[in-house]
Write an enzyme that holds these catalytic residues in place. Sequence first.
Site, PDB file in Angstrom:
ATOM      1  N   SER A 165       0.784  -1.239   0.000  1.00 58.75           N
ATOM      2  CA  SER A 165       0.000   0.000   0.000  1.00 58.75           C
ATOM      3  C   SER A 165       0.812   1.283   0.000  1.00 58.75           C
ATOM      4  CB  SER A 165      -0.954   0.008   1.195  1.00 58.75           C
ATOM      5  OG  SER A 165      -2.082  -0.801   0.929  1.00 58.75           O
ATOM      6  N   LYS A 171       0.130   3.701  -2.779  1.00 61.83           N
ATOM      7  CA  LYS A 171      -0.897   4.743  -2.725  1.00 61.83           C
ATOM      8  C   LYS A 171      -0.269   6.135  -2.690  1.00 61.83           C
ATOM      9  CE  LYS A 171      -4.592   1.997  -0.584  1.00 61.83           C
ATOM     10  NZ  LYS A 171      -4.038   0.643  -0.474  1.00 61.83           N
ATOM     11  N   SER A 174      -6.076   3.111   4.474  1.00 57.34           N
ATOM     12  CA  SER A 174      -5.475   2.389   3.352  1.00 57.34           C
ATOM     13  C   SER A 174      -6.548   1.760   2.464  1.00 57.34           C
ATOM     14  CB  SER A 174      -4.502   1.307   3.847  1.00 57.34           C
ATOM     15  OG  SER A 174      -3.594   0.939   2.836  1.00 57.34           O
TER      16      SER A 174
END
Length: 426
Positions: free
Chosen positions: A134, A137, A191
């Site tokens: 993640s 991102k 997230s």
Amino acid sequence: MSWFAHSGQRLALAAAAATVAVPVLVTAPGAAVAHVPADRAASARPAQAASWRIAPCPKPAGPRVSAPTRPSPPAADPVLRTVGGDQLATAGLAVPASAGAPPAVTATSWLVADLDTGAVLGACGAHEYATPASVQKLLLAATMMGRLDPERVVTITREDVDIEPGSSSAGLIEGGRYSIETLWLGLLLASGNDAANTLARLGGGTAEGGVREMNELAAKLGAFQTHAVTPSGLDAPGQFTSAYDLALIMRACLAEPLFGKYALTRYTQIPDQGKHHKGFQIQNQNLLIDNYPGALGGKTGYTDLARHTYVGAAERDGRRLVVTVLGAEYVPLRGWEQGAALLDWGFAQPADVSVGRLVDPGASAANPSAAAQAADTPGTGTNALADAGGTGTPPLLAFGAVVAAAGLVLSAAARRRRGNRTRPRH
């Protein structure tokens, strides 16, 4: 007193070291850059030996918690491995000769750099390919945050919430209406993979279009080893990044004022969606902001393949540092705690030493050593982030060739790994 000093039970971690040596280039202040391959180390001239030595990346003693089978990365490109300086072209440790030993961490690769001068203070496998989870991102945020009106209210589609079961979610519902600001908070705090899909679609026309724009920005930033396949960082064939690239991406995020606001938000409320879908609170998963004085924000990540990944930044005495951590295990220190220990080490280093540079946006992959020197040239530096890909930055001489070559390698790698995915967590 540093964060690490407050955790006395963990101090033994810094003294532990791996038993298998990995090549490292350690350069004395002012010494000329001279990378010596491991197979030539024994025959190096005495004059060279004074400026570098072979050492492993410091690791905690004992076996790793787990050793999953990771996807085969693209073939190592000797040019891309020297982006930011020749000293970073090693799978081992690169620190100034005058520096103290960095803390032992379970991460397979990491990097600490000065956000303002671009100086890389130390790294382990700076250009080793790894899967991002993640922390990808952050690339989405760097790409889309400046172009989307935070007050705009949008409707969630079925494709937006089509995420892998069990993966992290901001709790968006199909047909629900949320502000762009709520989506960014859902992305950075919880997230949310559903928020990632939505923001990529809104910024790129489609989620796939958003991913293409993410990859275009990565190339403009000089993050030539980064290739996104999903906007969220959920594992997919051909998706990779590096510790060095993530530092460039985080620097771009922090150049966007809204990012700092969102990344330091402790909690927020996801609003009601009619009487049958009550609102709820989400909390920031990046514990650095609550436990590290001067924290500027960051992002956590985890999948079965990537293991724990982390990117964070902090300011101390007017000095801003970024840390990136890839392939870490959860014990004896969590990802953000490993980042905190490395930040402490970085802040303890003199401001005038480095083993490389974070290149400026638009730097050329064809001549990375020259591009790295741009950080020392008046009129360049981090202010050039606002002009990424425009005038006033070095031309991206080899962009087309690099992207084409990388595409062929990644395509082949994707074919080898198809059907080899495991379920990620977030």
